[in-house]
Scaffold this motif. Structure first.
Motif, PDB file in Angstrom:
ATOM      1  N   ARG A 129       3.220   5.346   6.484  1.00  0.00           N
ATOM      2  CA  ARG A 129       3.895   5.112   5.202  1.00  0.00           C
ATOM      3  C   ARG A 129       3.366   3.877   4.482  1.00  0.00           C
ATOM      4  NH1 ARG A 129       7.935   1.329   6.328  1.00  0.00           N
ATOM      5  NH2 ARG A 129       8.568   1.417   8.517  1.00  0.00           N
ATOM      6  N   HIS A 130       2.751   2.960   5.215  1.00  0.00           N
ATOM      7  CA  HIS A 130       2.158   1.790   4.567  1.00  0.00           C
ATOM      8  C   HIS A 130       0.981   2.175   3.677  1.00  0.00           C
ATOM      9  CE1 HIS A 130       3.821  -1.061   7.851  1.00  0.00           C
ATOM     10  NE2 HIS A 130       4.716  -0.727   6.954  1.00  0.00           N
ATOM     11  N   ALA A 131       0.385   3.325   3.988  1.00  0.00           N
ATOM     12  CA  ALA A 131      -0.796   3.758   3.225  1.00  0.00           C
ATOM     13  C   ALA A 131      -0.406   4.533   1.965  1.00  0.00           C
ATOM     14  CB  ALA A 131      -1.701   4.613   4.105  1.00  0.00           C
ATOM     15  N   LEU A 132       0.871   4.878   1.859  1.00  0.00           N
ATOM     16  CA  LEU A 132       1.335   5.623   0.685  1.00  0.00           C
ATOM     17  C   LEU A 132       1.257   4.722  -0.540  1.00  0.00           C
ATOM     18  CD1 LEU A 132       2.611   8.385   0.031  1.00  0.00           C
ATOM     19  CD2 LEU A 132       4.844   7.369   0.531  1.00  0.00           C
ATOM     20  N   LYS A 133       0.624   5.219  -1.602  1.00  0.00           N
ATOM     21  CA  LYS A 133       0.471   4.403  -2.815  1.00  0.00           C
ATOM     22  C   LYS A 133       1.856   3.983  -3.322  1.00  0.00           C
ATOM     23  CE  LYS A 133      -2.136   4.425  -7.109  1.00  0.00           C
ATOM     24  NZ  LYS A 133      -1.333   3.420  -7.773  1.00  0.00           N
ATOM     25  N   PHE A 134       1.997   2.724  -3.697  1.00  0.00           N
ATOM     26  CA  PHE A 134       3.294   2.225  -4.144  1.00  0.00           C
ATOM     27  C   PHE A 134       3.877   3.187  -5.184  1.00  0.00           C
ATOM     28  CE2 PHE A 134       1.205  -2.156  -3.450  1.00  0.00           C
ATOM     29  CZ  PHE A 134       1.525  -2.136  -2.103  1.00  0.00           C
ATOM     30  N   ASP A 183     -17.409  -2.002   7.698  1.00  0.00           N
ATOM     31  CA  ASP A 183     -16.593  -2.683   6.698  1.00  0.00           C
ATOM     32  C   ASP A 183     -16.987  -4.149   6.642  1.00  0.00           C
ATOM     33  OD1 ASP A 183     -14.669  -3.094   4.802  1.00  0.00           O
ATOM     34  OD2 ASP A 183     -12.997  -3.180   6.225  1.00  0.00           O
ATOM     35  N   ASP A 184     -17.593  -4.548   5.540  1.00  0.00           N
ATOM     36  CA  ASP A 184     -17.880  -5.967   5.310  1.00  0.00           C
ATOM     37  C   ASP A 184     -18.748  -6.593   6.390  1.00  0.00           C
ATOM     38  OD1 ASP A 184     -17.185  -7.368   3.151  1.00  0.00           O
ATOM     39  OD2 ASP A 184     -15.138  -7.824   3.773  1.00  0.00           O
ATOM     40  N   VAL A 185     -19.662  -5.859   6.946  1.00  0.00           N
ATOM     41  CA  VAL A 185     -20.425  -6.373   8.075  1.00  0.00           C
ATOM     42  C   VAL A 185     -21.647  -7.157   7.608  1.00  0.00           C
ATOM     43  CG1 VAL A 185     -21.784  -5.698  10.105  1.00  0.00           C
ATOM     44  CG2 VAL A 185     -19.655  -4.519   9.590  1.00  0.00           C
ATOM     45  N   GLY A 245     -18.067  -3.661  -4.452  1.00  0.00           N
ATOM     46  CA  GLY A 245     -16.978  -4.060  -5.340  1.00  0.00           C
ATOM     47  C   GLY A 245     -16.452  -5.431  -4.982  1.00  0.00           C
ATOM     48  N   GLU A 246     -15.709  -6.007  -5.907  1.00  0.00           N
ATOM     49  CA  GLU A 246     -15.106  -7.319  -5.674  1.00  0.00           C
ATOM     50  C   GLU A 246     -14.005  -7.195  -4.608  1.00  0.00           C
ATOM     51  OE1 GLU A 246     -15.939 -10.206  -7.693  1.00  0.00           O
ATOM     52  OE2 GLU A 246     -17.633  -8.892  -8.105  1.00  0.00           O
ATOM     53  N   ASN A 247     -13.482  -8.323  -4.217  1.00  0.00           N
ATOM     54  CA  ASN A 247     -12.377  -8.323  -3.246  1.00  0.00           C
ATOM     55  C   ASN A 247     -11.168  -7.587  -3.834  1.00  0.00           C
ATOM     56  OD1 ASN A 247     -13.292 -11.692  -2.481  1.00  0.00           O
ATOM     57  ND2 ASN A 247     -13.661  -9.929  -1.209  1.00  0.00           N
ATOM     58  N   GLY A 248     -10.499  -6.848  -2.977  1.00  0.00           N
ATOM     59  CA  GLY A 248      -9.237  -6.213  -3.354  1.00  0.00           C
ATOM     60  C   GLY A 248      -9.353  -5.004  -4.273  1.00  0.00           C
ATOM     61  N   GLU A 249     -10.541  -4.422  -4.416  1.00  0.00           N
ATOM     62  CA  GLU A 249     -10.722  -3.303  -5.360  1.00  0.00           C
ATOM     63  C   GLU A 249     -10.401  -1.940  -4.726  1.00  0.00           C
ATOM     64  OE1 GLU A 249     -11.122  -3.681  -8.432  1.00  0.00           O
ATOM     65  OE2 GLU A 249     -12.100  -5.612  -8.763  1.00  0.00           O
ATOM     66  N   GLY A 250     -10.457  -1.881  -3.383  1.00  0.00           N
ATOM     67  CA  GLY A 250     -10.134  -0.599  -2.723  1.00  0.00           C
ATOM     68  C   GLY A 250     -11.276  -0.027  -1.900  1.00  0.00           C
ATOM     69  N   LYS A 251     -12.208  -0.851  -1.482  1.00  0.00           N
ATOM     70  CA  LYS A 251     -13.355  -0.370  -0.677  1.00  0.00           C
ATOM     71  C   LYS A 251     -12.912  -0.008   0.744  1.00  0.00           C
ATOM     72  CE  LYS A 251     -15.606  -4.298  -1.070  1.00  0.00           C
ATOM     73  NZ  LYS A 251     -14.603  -5.058  -1.849  1.00  0.00           N
ATOM     74  N   THR A 252     -12.226  -0.948   1.398  1.00  0.00           N
ATOM     75  CA  THR A 252     -11.767  -0.684   2.773  1.00  0.00           C
ATOM     76  C   THR A 252     -10.794   0.491   2.793  1.00  0.00           C
ATOM     77  OG1 THR A 252     -12.072  -3.007   3.320  1.00  0.00           O
ATOM     78  CG2 THR A 252     -10.681  -1.743   4.803  1.00  0.00           C
ATOM     79  N   ASN A 253     -10.033   0.639   1.716  1.00  0.00           N
ATOM     80  CA  ASN A 253      -9.084   1.757   1.660  1.00  0.00           C
ATOM     81  C   ASN A 253      -9.794   3.107   1.777  1.00  0.00           C
ATOM     82  OD1 ASN A 253      -7.136  -0.156   1.320  1.00  0.00           O
ATOM     83  ND2 ASN A 253      -6.892   0.142  -0.890  1.00  0.00           N
ATOM     84  N   VAL A 254     -11.005   3.201   1.207  1.00  0.00           N
ATOM     85  CA  VAL A 254     -11.770   4.452   1.319  1.00  0.00           C
ATOM     86  C   VAL A 254     -12.129   4.699   2.790  1.00  0.00           C
ATOM     87  CG1 VAL A 254     -13.925   5.638   0.709  1.00  0.00           C
ATOM     88  CG2 VAL A 254     -12.701   4.297  -1.029  1.00  0.00           C
ATOM     89  N   PHE A 278      -3.304   7.358  -2.135  1.00  0.00           N
ATOM     90  CA  PHE A 278      -3.496   6.648  -0.867  1.00  0.00           C
ATOM     91  C   PHE A 278      -3.859   5.200  -1.183  1.00  0.00           C
ATOM     92  CE2 PHE A 278      -6.162   5.168   2.623  1.00  0.00           C
ATOM     93  CZ  PHE A 278      -5.464   5.589   3.755  1.00  0.00           C
ATOM     94  N   ARG A 279      -3.012   4.248  -0.704  1.00  0.00           N
ATOM     95  CA  ARG A 279      -3.230   2.824  -1.037  1.00  0.00           C
ATOM     96  C   ARG A 279      -3.387   2.671  -2.558  1.00  0.00           C
ATOM     97  NH1 ARG A 279      -1.910  -0.355   3.327  1.00  0.00           N
ATOM     98  NH2 ARG A 279      -2.721   0.504   5.233  1.00  0.00           N
ATOM     99  N   ASN A 280      -4.455   1.975  -3.016  1.00  0.00           N
ATOM    100  CA  ASN A 280      -4.563   1.805  -4.472  1.00  0.00           C
ATOM    101  C   ASN A 280      -5.401   2.912  -5.135  1.00  0.00           C
ATOM    102  OD1 ASN A 280      -7.041   0.954  -3.545  1.00  0.00           O
ATOM    103  ND2 ASN A 280      -7.250  -0.740  -5.002  1.00  0.00           N
ATOM    104  N   HIS A 281      -5.666   4.002  -4.408  1.00  0.00           N
ATOM    105  CA  HIS A 281      -6.413   5.122  -4.991  1.00  0.00           C
ATOM    106  C   HIS A 281      -5.450   6.200  -5.471  1.00  0.00           C
ATOM    107  CE1 HIS A 281     -10.539   3.953  -3.701  1.00  0.00           C
ATOM    108  NE2 HIS A 281      -9.839   3.220  -2.871  1.00  0.00           N
TER     109      HIS A 281
END
Ligand SMILES: Nc1ncnc2c1ncn2[C@@H]1O[C@H](COP(=O)(O)OP(=O)(O)OP(=O)(O)O)[C@@H](O)[C@H]1O
Ligand SMILES: [Mg+2]
Length: 397
Positions: free
Chosen positions: A72-77, A333-335, A44-53, A25-28
């Motif tokens: 389908r956008h959430a499917l890991k590349f 998320d990032d609040v 985590g740093e930006n772009g690591e996959g926090k919001t994806n969780v 799922f995404r980058n996981h």
């Protein structure tokens, strides 16, 4: 019974996730999150996959992304399918499993609740109620009326299946009706006869939506007042005002509201033929947000907007807890990074009393240095789509 602005709910059940399993799922690629009962902080740093969780958790609760993205956008590349599974337990000890599988090849999504396939996804919305506060929530106070309608629909749908069905039906009817109007506009014909059956359905479903929105706003008002003042600690008085697309004043019964809707539809029939779209109905409603009786828009500061957004979301939590008799899962998320130290501390105090929360942040420096991470709260780090439990010695994924 009301105490400090909240109604005390005796029958509320608390369901909390114990394990969350995320695959492709995404980058996981493979993530197992042993969730704590209270606050779960993902650092985590930006772009690591926090919001994806958080997005994965929204699939468990809503069967879809809270961003409204396509599955389908959430499917890991490069992957063929993704799976998200949550193991949850109620306070009474009852175990639940919820599993969402998506196959990219078939463009097919399957949802299983306690291993049984769910036929109609809308039927499980509200089983695990969810409250999300993210940078996108800014649109509720800053954005166009559609954003506030989305907020209304999101909250009420989770607490009322009938409302959700009405909204889905209404959208379908609206699409059909608009098609007739636009076709008639192009062909320069009179659509009156063709519209008749659709008018009846539009009015019926639309009235259900309008009535439930009106009573929701009445119920929500005292909740928002309390939460706002708890956060802002000031004399500011927040308010909500329902501005439906047709005059509702004095109309109390369903029949009266239906009549008003019908009259307004008739009165504006020339206008809708000219525009080729339906101009009356709940899809044109507005929810006005006020601070000390003045519209928030064009007047409130950034901080007041932010406080209002948080209050709406925390209010949503209390409302859903009462209506669904389940304690919602809270996703933030990032609040915290956007708040000053005092507001961050106040929000943390509020969130710690809410139940289970998942919080993403690039830095957890706003946590008190002596915060106890060994009890019901846990801190994880997220790095390149993997999640690590800091206090544990072993790597989780
Ligand atoms: N379908 C996908 N397949 C693989 N990777 C993806 C997919 N969609 C997004 N990503 C990757 O996920 C990462 C973004 O993850 P996410 O939004 O969770 O980051 P974040 O940790 O929340 O960052 P920030 O702090 O900036 O909000 C990006 O590296 C992006 O390339
Ligand atoms: Mg993020």
């Amino acid at each position: 019974m009301w105490v400090r602005g909240y109604r005390i709910v005796r029958t509320t059940c608390i369901v909390r996730f114990e394990q969350i399993h995320i695959e492709n799922f995404r980058n996981h690629r493979l993530t197992n999150l042993p969730a704590a009962q209270g606050i779960n902080v993902l650092v985590g740093e930006n772009g690591e996959g926090k919001t994806n969780v958080l997005e994965a958790i929204s699939f468990l609760c809503l069967t879809k992304s809270f961003f409204g993205n396509m599955d389908r956008h959430a499917l890991k590349f490069g992957a063929k399918s993704f799976t998200i599974e949550g193991i949850a337990r109620s306070q009474a000890g009852r175990a639940y499993s919820i599993r969402v599988e998506y196959s990219g090849e078939e463009s097919r999504k399957d949802v299983f609740l306690n291993k049984a396939a769910v036929e109609k996804f809308s039927s499980i919305v509200g089983t695990f109620p969810l409250v999300v506060l993210s940078p996108e929530s800014a649109a509720i106070t800053f954005g166009p009326p559609a954003e506030r309608r989305k907020f209304l629909d999101f909250v009420i749908s989770q607490s009322s299946r009938v409302y959700l069905e009405d909204v889905l039906d209404y959208r379908r009817i609206l699409r059909q009706r608009n098609k007739i109007l636009i076709d008639a506009k192009i062909a320069k014909t009179n659509p009156r006869k063709l519209l008749e059956p659709w008018n009846t359905e539009l009015i019926e479903r639309g009235t259900g939506i309008v009535l439930r929105r009106r009573s929701f706003i009445e119920e929500f008002q005292p909740i928002i007042l309390h939460v706002y003042q708890e956060l802002a600690g000031s004399e500011e008085i927040p308010g909500l005002r329902y501005a439906p697309s047709f005059d509702l004043s004095g109309a109390t019964s369903e029949k009266e509201v239906q009549n008003r809707f019908e009259e307004e539809l008739e009165r504006r029939s020339v206008e809708e033929r000219r525009s080729g779209s339906t101009v009356v109905g709940p899809h044109r409603d507005e929810l006005e947000l006020l601070l000390n009786e003045t519209s928030l828009k064009g007047f409130a500061s950034q901080g007041q907007h932010k406080t209002f957004q948080i209050a709406l979301k925390m209010g949503e939590f209390h409302y859903l807890r009462e209506r669904c008799h389940e304690t919602p899962v809270v996703l933030l998320d990032d609040v915290f990074s956007e708040l000053d130290a005092q507001r961050a501390e106040r929000l943390l105090n509020v969130v710690m009393n809410l139940g289970q929360a998942f919080i993403t942040t690039t830095s957890d420096s706003w946590f008190p240095p002596d915060f106890d991470w060994s009890g019901p709260h846990r801190r994880f780090t997220v790095h390149q789509g993997s999640v690590f439990h800091e206090e544990a010695t072993n790597i989780i994924s």
